[in-house]
Design a protein around this motif. Structure first.
Motif, PDB file in Angstrom:
ATOM      1  N   VAL A   1      34.589 -10.680   9.550  1.00  0.00           N
ATOM      2  CA  VAL A   1      35.487 -11.564  10.301  1.00  0.00           C
ATOM      3  C   VAL A   1      35.428 -11.231  11.788  1.00  0.00           C
ATOM      4  CG1 VAL A   1      37.899 -12.094  10.710  1.00  0.00           C
ATOM      5  CG2 VAL A   1      37.029 -12.064   8.384  1.00  0.00           C
TER       6      VAL A   1
ATOM      7  N   ALA B   1      40.238 -17.785   8.902  1.00  0.00           N
ATOM      8  CA  ALA B   1      40.335 -17.802  10.359  1.00  0.00           C
ATOM      9  C   ALA B   1      38.938 -17.708  10.973  1.00  0.00           C
ATOM     10  CB  ALA B   1      41.204 -16.648  10.837  1.00  0.00           C
ATOM     11  N   ALA B   2      38.100 -16.795  10.418  1.00  0.00           N
ATOM     12  CA  ALA B   2      36.756 -16.632  10.968  1.00  0.00           C
ATOM     13  C   ALA B   2      35.954 -17.913  10.812  1.00  0.00           C
ATOM     14  CB  ALA B   2      36.046 -15.482  10.261  1.00  0.00           C
TER      15      ALA B   2
ATOM     16  N   VAL C   1      37.124 -20.428  13.440  1.00  0.00           N
ATOM     17  CA  VAL C   1      36.583 -20.188  14.785  1.00  0.00           C
ATOM     18  C   VAL C   1      35.116 -20.600  14.850  1.00  0.00           C
ATOM     19  CG1 VAL C   1      35.992 -18.396  16.439  1.00  0.00           C
ATOM     20  CG2 VAL C   1      38.203 -18.354  15.313  1.00  0.00           C
ATOM     21  N   PHE C   2      34.383 -20.168  13.833  1.00  0.00           N
ATOM     22  CA  PHE C   2      32.957 -20.467  13.796  1.00  0.00           C
ATOM     23  C   PHE C   2      32.725 -21.979  13.811  1.00  0.00           C
ATOM     24  CE2 PHE C   2      28.922 -21.057  11.539  1.00  0.00           C
ATOM     25  CZ  PHE C   2      28.119 -20.237  12.301  1.00  0.00           C
TER      26      PHE C   2
ATOM     27  N   THR D   1      30.612 -15.415  17.866  1.00  0.00           N
ATOM     28  CA  THR D   1      30.654 -16.853  18.108  1.00  0.00           C
ATOM     29  C   THR D   1      31.221 -17.152  19.487  1.00  0.00           C
ATOM     30  OG1 THR D   1      31.213 -17.025  15.781  1.00  0.00           O
ATOM     31  CG2 THR D   1      31.320 -19.036  17.065  1.00  0.00           C
TER      32      THR D   1
ATOM     33  N   LEU E   1      42.101 -14.060   6.596  1.00  0.00           N
ATOM     34  CA  LEU E   1      41.214 -13.618   7.672  1.00  0.00           C
ATOM     35  C   LEU E   1      39.897 -14.379   7.619  1.00  0.00           C
ATOM     36  CD1 LEU E   1      41.331  -9.729   8.000  1.00  0.00           C
ATOM     37  CD2 LEU E   1      41.829 -11.433   9.728  1.00  0.00           C
ATOM     38  N   SER E   2      39.339 -14.487   6.405  1.00  0.00           N
ATOM     39  CA  SER E   2      38.059 -15.182   6.270  1.00  0.00           C
ATOM     40  C   SER E   2      38.188 -16.623   6.731  1.00  0.00           C
ATOM     41  CB  SER E   2      37.601 -15.170   4.817  1.00  0.00           C
ATOM     42  OG  SER E   2      37.810 -13.920   4.252  1.00  0.00           O
TER      43      SER E   2
ATOM     44  N   ILE F   1      33.839 -13.796  14.623  1.00  0.00           N
ATOM     45  CA  ILE F   1      34.668 -14.379  15.679  1.00  0.00           C
ATOM     46  C   ILE F   1      34.125 -13.990  17.053  1.00  0.00           C
ATOM     47  CG2 ILE F   1      36.942 -14.321  16.746  1.00  0.00           C
ATOM     48  CD1 ILE F   1      38.165 -14.186  14.005  1.00  0.00           C
TER      49      ILE F   1
END
Lengths: 769, 137
Positions: free
Chosen positions: B125, A752-753, A756-757, B132, A749-750, B129
């Protein structure tokens, strides 16, 4: 116990240390790097006396005992032979390189890889656990890759490195398969324990497969025909690397593996016959190739392949004298070939060329080097009184007394050896003799280390030749019984006049004759290149090319970057799987009574679901479609609530909320209407979606009829409170029983974040795109 | 979205929802709930606040970038997994429990800390997301 482990791992630690020192400081203290192999050489030498008396040292540290994988090292005489070779030649190469690559901007990196290689090689030959053997084996391939591509700005270097990695990596996979299979049928991962049941190896129904795997591993690593072609390519590496990895040590890992497992396949004639045939083909083919090469390193590469072929051939004969011959030949070859390589390196370093047709008369400037080259050439040709002479005697003794057809074996051995004499003279004598060609220009005197290091090796060839009892006491006396169970024959330089002496004389005279009458030239070399189209190398490259084109095609088809295409492919495939299953094996029962038992609130939910689905499909606006999906999700939550899964309901509820928010955020700025696809596409999508849903539903109905295995559920239900003190079984599974999975999930999950960022916050300038 | 009602309600709801999410997190070991779902609820609370008051306001309330919650949460989870190795010498992720009951919380063990880690990671998280994406649109 742990001291030995530290010693094996010290090379890896050392390479990290070099990183810490930094490039600039290292340039001023390159001698520091040589301390590692020298001290390791001293350490391993300290075992020599006890091992000569027949002792074997075991060092055991448990690592993953539940899988049987342990840091289990065993230093017997065979391992000692290789450790001494690795650290001995290593010391010489480490010292030689300080001058050979003096001032090279990437010198530190070179020593880092060389140290890693040395550690891996030491681990390989001392491992008693077949899995750690595999790990070290792969590490040698990887470090070899980095060393071949050391001049990474040159495209041929990179290409050769990739070919070498592919071929040896293929062998590594085969070794892993061998390890797993051998462990399965013997029930142990320890190599010495496997030996307690050699009949398992020889007579098991899978013994053929076992052999295929071990051959694949050994032949790729030791450059046997038809996998030999990576080795000449590997000569793109700096000469010290060729000396160390691609002639003295790494390529002998395959030989080591075969020797190590010879006792395991003791009575299996297929094992030995295959080795005999492959070894014979390799040695004749490679020895023949040396006639047509003009690059000194090219000649040495093929004569190395030839020598490796001889070793495999000798193991293949499988008699006591042939195994002894193989062991002696390992020592002989390491000494003279490393010496010749270093001589070549110095010539290249001083004269700037390795082309044998342009070299000559260097003896005046490079006098001590000429002596080293001369002695090494003598040992390579098997002239008395070098150790090469004894090695060749043993080879002939083995071929004359062993196998089904001694005449044929001996003829092949003589032919190969005649060409090896020629190759040795060409590299060790030709550049120094005759007149110096005008084109060579002024040649400076080399640094002391550049001639002294090959000289040490050459001197050892001579020393061992004069005192063969040293080789016998150190190596053959114990190794031969270890591998064959019989005492080794006595090594001596003079056995009296007999057939073997005659054969030796023929070999030497034949080699000298070819040396004087056959002049290598570029014309002959390019003539030979015409046959390259049939060479294994071209075939392998064509295969690789085909492979690449297929993967391009697959990537273009399946990974074209459109999310809709991915979803489509996944759904079609699943529909097919479910559909085939439902048609072939229909076991679907529906209890009508249960359908009638639906109560009113369930009917309301179903109706809401239907309405929202129809709305979602037919609405003209994106945002309302998303809202429709959201409603569908919430009604799903209600179902979970009614059927007693509050955890699921809560999660589904929040996830749905977040999904809708995400969708709204993303789609906010897109055009309002979603009529983007034409009628046919919509129809196609509709059919796929409906059939997928139908088959999925049918499969679920079928699953409901199955009697699930309750043991897992029961275990969790019974132990949730007693073992983990929790009453909510779902949560206990998440944080305790399968907590490790959760740990990995939050890491994913981290990532993935962060992804995206990074993607959205990345503002590239124009030229960076 | 400049609705006065939503604005007023969201400022009151934010602490309530977060309190609720902590409640869900804590009860997870005995009743439906847990770190994951608790984290989602907390994230939704902040997003609701952001919808009503704008992102800048929510960032002010948060005081830090939500991304920082990720490493904090991961560290807590990993430490709680390593705790048995360090404290009692048991294998990784063995549950450690404080024997006495504590008021409100019930039994406290390493699993609770692990779940708290999950809770923080999930908030971090989700918010990273969504913040952002909403900023870049």
């Amino acid at each position: 116990m742990t001291v030995f482990l530290i010693v094996i791992l010290s090379s890896f630690v050392f390479s990290l240390l070099l990183f810490g020192i930094g490039q600039k400081t290292f340039q001023r203290m390159t001698w520091f790097a040589a301390l590692l192999p020298i001290s390791l050489f001293i350490y391993f030498s300290s075992f020599a006396r006890s091992i000569m008396d027949g002792e074997v040292f075991n060092f055991f540290t448990s690592w993953v005992p539940s899988l049987g994988i342990n840091l289990d090292f065993r230093l017997d005489n065979l391992a000692l032979l290789f450790t001494l070779l690795i650290t001995g030649v290593g010391s010489i190469v480490f010292l030689y390189t300080t001058q050979y690559l003096k001032g090279h901007p990437k010198l530190m990196r070179f020593y880092v890889f060389l140290s890693i290689f040395m550690g891996a090689m030491l681990g390989l030959v001392t491992s008693n656990n077949i899995i750690t053997l595999f790990i070290f084996w792969e590490l040698t391939s990887i470090s070899s890759f980095f060393l071949i591509s050391f001049n990474n700005t040159e495209s041929p270097s990179r290409k050769s490195a990739i070919i070498a990695l592919t071929i040896t990596g293929l062998g590594g996979l085969a070794l892993l398969a061998f390890a797993v299979l051998a462990a399965q049928i013997t029930g142990t991962l320890s190599i010495s324990e496997m030996l307690q049941s050699p009949e398992v190896f020889a007579n098991h129904q899978y013994s053929v497969i076992l052999m295929v795997f071990i051959f694949l591993a050994a032949f790729t690593k030791s450059a046997q025909f038809p996998f030999h072609f990576w080795l000449p390519g590997a000569m793109k590496a700096p000469t010290p690397v060729s000396t160390y990895l691609h002639s003295a040590t790494m390529v002998k890992a395959g030989i080591y593996l075969l020797l190590r497992f010879t006792p395991h396949f003791q009575n299996n004639s297929y094992f030995f016959t295959t080795l005999l045939i492959v070894g014979a083909i390799t040695m004749l083919y490679a020895a023949f190739q040396t006639l047509f090469k003009t690059d000194l390193k090219g000649i040495l590469a093929y004569s190395t392949i030839g020598a490796l072929g001889i070793m495999v051939f000798l193991i293949g004969i499988g008699t006591t004298s042939s195994i002894t011959a193989a062991i002696v030949f390992i020592v002989v070859h390491a000494l003279y070939k490393a010496s010749l390589f270093l001589v070549t390196g110095t010539i290249d370093h001083q004269a700037g060329t390795r082309d044998v047709t342009q070299l000559g008369g260097l003896r005046k400037v490079l006098m001590p080097l000429a002596i080293a080259g001369f002695i090494a050439a003598l040992s390579s040709g098997g002239f008395p009184p070098t150790i090469g002479f004894i090695g060749k005697d043993l080879i002939y003794e083995a071929t004359l007394n062993g196998g089904l057809n001694p005449t044929l074996l001996t003829t092949m051995a003589v032919l190969t050896n005649i060409l090896m004499v020629f190759a040795g003279l060409l590299v060790g004598v030709k550049p120094f003799s005759g007149k110096k060609p005008e084109a060579l220009g002024e040649i400076k005197k080399p640094h002391f280390l550049l001639w002294f290091m090959p000289m040490i090796l050459a001197a050892l060839s001579l020393l061992f030749g004069l005192f063969p009892a040293m080789v016998e006491a150190l190596f053959t006396k114990n190794i031969t019984p270890l591998l064959t169970g019989e005492a080794s024959p006595h090594l001596a330089i003079w056995h009296g006049f007999n057939l073997i002496i005659l054969l030796s004389a023929i070999t030497i005279l034949g080699g000298i004759a070819i040396y004087f009458f056959w002049k290598p030239s570029h014309k002959k070399e390019s003539g030979m290149l015409k046959f390259d189209a049939f060479a294994p190398k071209s075939l392998a490259l064509k295969f690789a090319d085909l492979f690449q084109r297929i993967s391009y095609f697959l990537t273009r088809t399946f990974q074209n970057g459109y999310l809709r295409r991915y979803v489509l492919i996944i759904l079609v495939l699943l529909t097919l799987v479910f559909g085939i299953h439902v048609f072939i094996n229909p076991r679907i029962f529906l209890e009508l009574k249960e359908i009638k038992a639906l109560n009113w609130n369930e009917i309301v939910i179903l109706a809401m679901m239907l309405v929202s689905i129809i709305f979602t499909v037919f609405t003209k606006s994106r945002l309302s479609a998303i809202a429709g999906m959201g409603v569908l999700g919430y009604t799903m939550c209600l179902i979970f609530v009614f059927y007693g899964a509050p955890d699921l309901a809560m999660t589904q509820f929040s996830i749905d909320t977040l999904t809708v928010i995400l969708f709204v955020l993303v789609l906010y700025r897109l055009p309002k209407y979603l009529k983007l696809s034409n009628r046919t596409n919509r129809l196609r999508d509709g059919i796929i979606a409906t059939s997928f849903g139908t088959f999925l539903a049918l499969t679920i109905i079928e699953i409901m009829n199955e009697n699930p295995i309750k043991s897992t559920t029961q275990y969790y239900a019974e132990n949730a409170y007693t073992l983990a003190k929790g009453k909510n079984v779902v949560n206990v599974i998440l944080v305790d029983f399968r907590g490790f999975d959760t740990m990995i999930e939050i890491v994913v999950l981290s990532i993935a974040a962060i992804g995206v960022f990074a993607l959205l916050k990345l503002h590239l300038k124009k030229h960076e795109k | 979205m400049k609705s006065l009602i939503l604005k007023t309600v969201s400022t009151t709801l934010l602490p309530l929802l977060i309190l609720f999410s902590v409640f869900v997190l804590l009860r997870g070991h005995y009743l439906p709930g847990g770190g994951f779902i608790g984290g989602l609820i907390a994230a939704i609370a902040f997003i609701l606040h952001a919808f009503a008051n704008g992102l800048t306001q929510t960032r002010k309330v948060l005081r830090m970038h939500p991304g920082f919650l990720i490493p904090i949460g991961l560290s807590i989870a990993i430490l709680s997994a390593l705790a048995p190795i360090i404290l009692t010498g048991d294998p990784l992720m063995t549950g450690l429990w404080y024997e006495k009951d504590i008021a409100i919380l019930g039994k406290i063990g390493s699993a609770l800390f692990f779940d708290t880690g999950v809770y923080l990671v999930v908030i971090g998280v989700c918010l990273t997301i969504i913040f952002t994406i909403s900023e870049s649109v």
